[in-house]
Design a protein around this motif. Structure first.
Motif, short mmCIF file in Angstrom:
data_model
loop_
_atom_site.label_atom_id
_atom_site.label_comp_id
_atom_site.label_asym_id
_atom_site.label_seq_id
_atom_site.Cartn_x
_atom_site.Cartn_y
_atom_site.Cartn_z
N VAL A 180 0.86 -1.18 0.00
CA VAL A 180 0.00 0.00 0.00
C VAL A 180 0.89 1.23 0.00
O VAL A 180 1.70 1.43 0.92
N VAL A 181 0.77 2.06 -1.05
CA VAL A 181 1.64 3.24 -1.16
C VAL A 181 0.89 4.54 -0.89
O VAL A 181 1.51 5.56 -0.61
N ASP A 182 -0.45 4.50 -0.94
CA ASP A 182 -1.19 5.72 -0.66
C ASP A 182 -2.65 5.38 -0.36
O ASP A 182 -3.22 4.47 -0.98
N VAL A 183 -3.21 6.10 0.61
CA VAL A 183 -4.64 6.02 0.89
C VAL A 183 -5.16 7.44 0.86
O VAL A 183 -4.90 8.23 1.78
N ALA A 184 -5.87 7.80 -0.19
CA ALA A 184 -6.32 9.18 -0.37
C ALA A 184 -7.50 9.47 0.55
O ALA A 184 -8.29 8.57 0.88
N PRO A 185 -7.65 10.71 0.98
CA PRO A 185 -8.75 11.05 1.89
C PRO A 185 -10.13 10.86 1.28
O PRO A 185 -11.12 10.71 1.99
N PHE A 186 -10.20 10.84 -0.06
CA PHE A 186 -11.50 10.62 -0.70
C PHE A 186 -11.75 9.16 -1.02
O PHE A 186 -12.67 8.82 -1.76
N GLY A 187 -10.90 8.25 -0.49
CA GLY A 187 -11.20 6.83 -0.56
C GLY A 187 -10.43 6.01 -1.56
O GLY A 187 -10.63 4.81 -1.65
N MET A 188 -9.53 6.61 -2.35
CA MET A 188 -8.76 5.85 -3.31
C MET A 188 -7.57 5.17 -2.62
O MET A 188 -6.85 5.80 -1.86
N VAL A 189 -7.39 3.88 -2.90
CA VAL A 189 -6.28 3.12 -2.33
C VAL A 189 -5.32 2.77 -3.46
O VAL A 189 -5.73 2.15 -4.45
N THR A 190 -4.06 3.15 -3.32
CA THR A 190 -3.06 2.88 -4.36
C THR A 190 -2.08 1.84 -3.85
O THR A 190 -1.56 1.96 -2.73
N VAL A 191 -1.85 0.82 -4.68
CA VAL A 191 -0.92 -0.25 -4.30
C VAL A 191 0.14 -0.42 -5.37
O VAL A 191 -0.10 -0.16 -6.55
N ALA A 192 1.32 -0.84 -4.94
CA ALA A 192 2.40 -1.20 -5.86
C ALA A 192 2.27 -2.69 -6.15
O ALA A 192 2.21 -3.51 -5.24
N VAL A 193 2.24 -3.03 -7.45
CA VAL A 193 2.10 -4.42 -7.86
C VAL A 193 2.83 -4.63 -9.18
O VAL A 193 2.67 -3.84 -10.11
N ASP A 194 3.65 -5.67 -9.24
CA ASP A 194 4.37 -6.03 -10.47
C ASP A 194 5.13 -4.85 -11.07
O ASP A 194 5.08 -4.62 -12.28
N GLY A 195 5.80 -4.08 -10.25
CA GLY A 195 6.62 -3.00 -10.74
C GLY A 195 5.89 -1.73 -11.11
O GLY A 195 6.49 -0.75 -11.55
N GLY A 196 4.59 -1.69 -10.94
CA GLY A 196 3.81 -0.50 -11.23
C GLY A 196 2.88 -0.17 -10.08
O GLY A 196 2.97 -0.77 -9.00
N GLU A 197 2.02 0.80 -10.29
CA GLU A 197 1.05 1.19 -9.26
C GLU A 197 -0.36 1.13 -9.83
O GLU A 197 -0.58 1.44 -11.01
N GLN A 198 -1.30 0.73 -8.98
CA GLN A 198 -2.71 0.68 -9.35
C GLN A 198 -3.52 1.37 -8.28
O GLN A 198 -3.35 1.10 -7.08
N SER A 199 -4.40 2.29 -8.70
CA SER A 199 -5.27 2.99 -7.77
C SER A 199 -6.67 2.39 -7.84
O SER A 199 -7.25 2.28 -8.93
N LEU A 200 -7.19 2.00 -6.68
CA LEU A 200 -8.49 1.34 -6.61
C LEU A 200 -9.49 2.21 -5.86
O LEU A 200 -9.19 2.69 -4.76
N PRO A 201 -10.68 2.41 -6.42
CA PRO A 201 -11.73 3.08 -5.65
C PRO A 201 -12.01 2.31 -4.37
O PRO A 201 -11.83 1.08 -4.31
N GLU A 202 -12.46 3.00 -3.36
CA GLU A 202 -12.69 2.36 -2.06
C GLU A 202 -13.64 1.17 -2.17
O GLU A 202 -13.45 0.15 -1.51
N SER A 203 -14.69 1.30 -3.02
CA SER A 203 -15.65 0.21 -3.15
C SER A 203 -15.00 -1.06 -3.71
O SER A 203 -15.37 -2.18 -3.34
N VAL A 204 -14.02 -0.88 -4.61
CA VAL A 204 -13.31 -2.03 -5.17
C VAL A 204 -12.32 -2.59 -4.15
O VAL A 204 -12.24 -3.79 -3.94
N ALA A 205 -11.58 -1.69 -3.49
CA ALA A 205 -10.62 -2.13 -2.47
C ALA A 205 -11.31 -2.90 -1.35
O ALA A 205 -10.73 -3.85 -0.79
N ALA A 206 -12.54 -2.51 -1.03
CA ALA A 206 -13.28 -3.20 0.04
C ALA A 206 -13.64 -4.63 -0.35
O ALA A 206 -13.88 -5.48 0.52
#
Length: 227
Positions: A180-206
């Motif tokens: 987990v590289v970032d958790v935005a105050p508006f609910g977006m969760v960003t993760v590092a995976v396979d050498g890149g980053e992916q940002s997931l809406p809170e509903s998807v991360a849940a």
């Protein structure tokens, strides 16, 4: 009735009993009056315990039936993915149809052909032939992880085909380690995976459940990377 019992079991597993009529209606896409009518039938057959204004809980017989249907469903999903080339976003609807119509002999042969798998393609535990509830896998929603946490993807909800396709393209699948590289105050969760980053809406991360890496349990990171 089997669909309702399965839904109640899953909701009990996720949120604990009792399960509300509205939660069942939302999960099955039914109206509350329709759900109420079916709950009355299930109560009459002693498959659930029902307390007015509080919700329902599976009886022992109801739980056994729910686990049998769930075993059928998840074995079929695994078979479709492994032997028939279905993607993990396609197997749920097919399994929903087939789970009610297979014999115990067919179930046995499917399980044997898969070498008795412990989980389905989404990481959900497959109940054993004894129909005992699967042990708690210790997973938690990705939304509960903090920045800097390294976690392993344990399970992904199979309820939304588009979400599954997106997560598959992003490489967020069971067994993958992410940070987990970032958790935005508006609910977006960003993760590092396979050498890149992916940002997931809170509903998807849940809908993504994770557990601690083996390194966090005392195994060196290099052993995890080489696993």
């Amino acid at each position: 009735m089997e669909d309702y019992l399965k839904a109640i079991y899953v909701l009990e597993s996720e949120e604990g009993p009792p399960v509300s009529t509205s939660a069942i209606a939302d999960r099955l896409g039914k109206t509350p009056p329709t759900v109420t009518s079916m709950l009355e039938k299930l109560a009459d057959r002693e498959l659930i315990h029902r307390e007015k204004y509080k919700g329902v809980e599976l009886s022992d017989d109801g739980r056994t039936l729910a686990l049998e249907v769930l075993r059928h469903h998840r074995l079929i999903e695994a078979y479709l993915a492994e032997h028939l080339g279905y993607s993990w976003s396609e197997v749920h609807d097919e399994a929903d149809t087939l789970e009610h119509h297979i014999s115990e002999e067919f179930e046995r042969r499917v399980a044997a052909s898969l070498d008795d798998p412990a989980v389905d393609p989404h990481g959900d535990p497959i109940p054993g032939i004894d129909l005992e509830p699967p042990a708690d896998d210790g997973s938690r929603p990705l939304t509960t992880a903090a920045v800097g946490d390294r976690v392993v993807i344990a399970r992904v909800s199979d309820r939304d085909d588009e979400e599954l396709e997106y997560l598959d393209r992003a490489g967020i699948v069971p067994g993958t380690t992410v940070e987990v590289v970032d958790v935005a105050p508006f609910g977006m969760v960003t993760v590092a995976v396979d050498g890149g980053e992916q940002s997931l809406p809170e509903s998807v991360a849940a809908s993504v459940r994770v557990r601690a890496t083996e390194a966090d349990n005392g195994v060196p990171d290099e052993e995890v990377s080489g696993a």
